[in-house]
Design an enzyme around this catalytic site. Structure first.
Site, PDB file in Angstrom:
ATOM      1  N   HIS A 306       0.856  -1.192   0.000  1.00  0.00           N
ATOM      2  CA  HIS A 306       0.000   0.000   0.000  1.00  0.00           C
ATOM      3  C   HIS A 306       0.884   1.232   0.000  1.00  0.00           C
ATOM      4  CE1 HIS A 306      -3.122   2.863   1.214  1.00  0.00           C
ATOM      5  NE2 HIS A 306      -3.986   1.944   0.849  1.00  0.00           N
ATOM      6  N   ASP A 363      -7.979  -5.045  -0.216  1.00  0.00           N
ATOM      7  CA  ASP A 363      -8.454  -5.888  -1.325  1.00  0.00           C
ATOM      8  C   ASP A 363      -8.108  -7.364  -1.162  1.00  0.00           C
ATOM      9  OD1 ASP A 363      -7.605  -3.085  -3.282  1.00  0.00           O
ATOM     10  OD2 ASP A 363      -9.636  -3.827  -2.918  1.00  0.00           O
TER      11      ASP A 363
END
Ligand code: SDX
Length: 426
Positions: A306, A363
């Site tokens: 991320h 996700d």
């Protein structure tokens, strides 16, 4: 921390103000840098650059903290409902019971989508990816609601919020119905917002349909977890498009397109496809970890890493727990979940991932729940968009209320110097 930063270039010193946020984040304000010094900054991907001040969402990537308007994501996911959280994110405060009732009533005024929109969706092949159809339909809403919202008029803005929340959910489900060749459903104003999602998606004219409350609760929580995430790629896109004073539907349509990318919201679909590939290939998680670490292999471990979180994505923790609960409640034994857990365990012990602070993101597990809830894989990113809608609206509204200037970054030119026009004689 000092309130002034000093930059020295060729012996010249330039003083730049330092802005301190309410959670003690610090930024050097370079808005006067070029005027003062003639130079600009360069930051591909904006890894070190803030685009705005915002009161909506705070996240701390090192500590794995996420809060909407000051409320911890863990509290909201456990105690609130999605429509309540959408109100909080957009208007800044949790609604009172009467405000929430009025908000839901006002959304219901706009849940009928113009019938002519059906001829637009009929123009798409069944095989069209739902995100491409959703972006097109969202932009097409402007054609049927041409009056652009005056963001400075509270009543007009409130109506635009309710209209967008109402119509976007319907057209998002139409993308699925189109792909299945099913008739397009209408929102049922006697049902709740998330319950309507299930009816819009799965109710068929051939018989009664009663969604499982476990599924509705799980989806409500998932939508909350996706509601906003400060200046991510799609939200920054919505702000950028809106900064030219393009309308709300046009700006959200652009956000849908940005979210579609597999490095962003499209990752939830890519994770499931990756896990299915690993399963087909014998379920050897370590083989795929090796591929992810191999610089010569384009394979990346989707759902990992991320831009901001260099610790666990707090949403991933909540979703992982919810995945266990939902699958066991529904009696679903999905081998994909155990492959995901094995991948996570191995990656978290692997130096390549540890040294780069690569952890599961929002996700990584969401697709496993969507699959257990009967949502088709190519609809996963549409689910992300439905959850993220309040954040897009809130950020667009804040940008316009703050009268922010049109977004127009500078660049450093590295092409040819001036050259005379001469056609080659070959
Ligand atoms: C979302 O921004 C948001 O807030 C987004 C989001 C939201 O709510 O809006 O949180 C939603 O988009 C989550 C992210 C979903 N994307 C994926 O899961 C795709 C896989 N992840 C990556 O592609 C990547 O981690 C990004 C795009 C998410 C972040 O990329 P960065 O910040 O640009 O990091 P990077 O590409 O510079 O990577 C740093 C290093 C590199 O190795 P080195 O060059 O240092 O040797 O880490 C490696 C990368 O190769 N790396 C990975 C990896 N992610 C980063 N290696 C293998 N697998 C990965 N997934």
């Amino acid at each position: 921390m000092s309130k002034i930063a000093t930059l020295e270039i060729d012996g010249n010193k330039f003083e730049l103000p330092i802005v301190i946020g309410s959670e003690n984040e610090a930024a050097v304000d370079i808005s006067k840098l070029r005027d003062q010094s003639g130079v600009i900054t360069l930051d591909p991907g904006y890894k070190n650059s803030g685009s705005c001040k915002s009161e909506i969402t705070f996240l701390d990537g090192e500590l794995g903290i996420l809060r909407y308007r000051g409320y911890a994501i863990e509290d909201l996911a456990e105690k609130a409902h999605f429509l309540e959280v959408s109100y909080l994110v957009i208007f800044g405060e949790l609604p009172t019971a009467s405000q929430l009732l009025q908000y839901e009533t006002d959304i219901r005024k706009y849940t009928l989508v113009n019938e002519e929109m059906k001829s637009i969706i009929d123009g798409f092949p069944k095989t069209a990816h739902p995100m491409g159809v959703l972006s097109a339909l969202t932009s097409a809403l402007t054609a049927f609601n041409p009056k652009s919202v005056n963001a400075e008029n509270e009543k007009e803005m409130y109506e635009a919020v309710c209209k967008t929340m109402g119509k976007f959910l319907v057209i998002a489900t139409w993308t699925y119905r189109k792909s299945m060749g099913f008739p397009l459903n209408y929102y049922d104003n006697t049902k709740g917002y998330v319950e309507n999602f299930m009816h819009l998606m799965f109710e068929l004219p051939t018989g009664p349909y009663t969604p499982d409350p476990v599924v509705i609760n799980a989806l409500d929580k998932l939508f909350i977890l996706h509601a906003d995430h400060e200046q991510n790629c799609s939200t920054s896109t919505v702000r950028m498009v809106g900064s030219s004073h393009a309308g709300l539907f046009a700006s959200i349509s652009a956000g849908v397109s940005a979210l579609w990318g597999p490095l962003h919201g499209g990752a939830n679909q890519a994770v499931l496809e990756m896990l299915e590939d690993i399963q087909k290939d014998g379920g050897d998680a370590d083989k795929y970890l090796a591929k992810a670490k191999d610089k010569n292999d384009p394979f990346r471990l989707m759902g990992f890493g991320h831009r901001v979180y260099k610790n666990f994505d707090p949403r991933a923790k909540i979703i992982k727990k919810a995945a266990d609960e939902v699958l066991s409640t529904l009696g679903v034994d999905d081998p994909i979940l155990s492959i995901a857990k094995r991948l996570e365990e191995s990656a978290l012990q692997d130096d390549y991932f540890k040294s780069r602070n690569l952890y599961p993101n929002v996700d990584f597990y969401s697709g496993i729940i969507y699959r257990a809830l009967g949502i088709p894989t190519d609809m996963f990113t549409v689910m992300f968009a439905i959850g993220r809608l309040p954040g897009w609206i809130a950020q667009w509204k804040e940008m316009r209320e703050n009268k922010e200037p049109i977004g127009r970054p500078r660049q450093i030119y590295v092409g040819y110097p001036l050259r005379e026009f001469k056609r080659s004689q070959e």
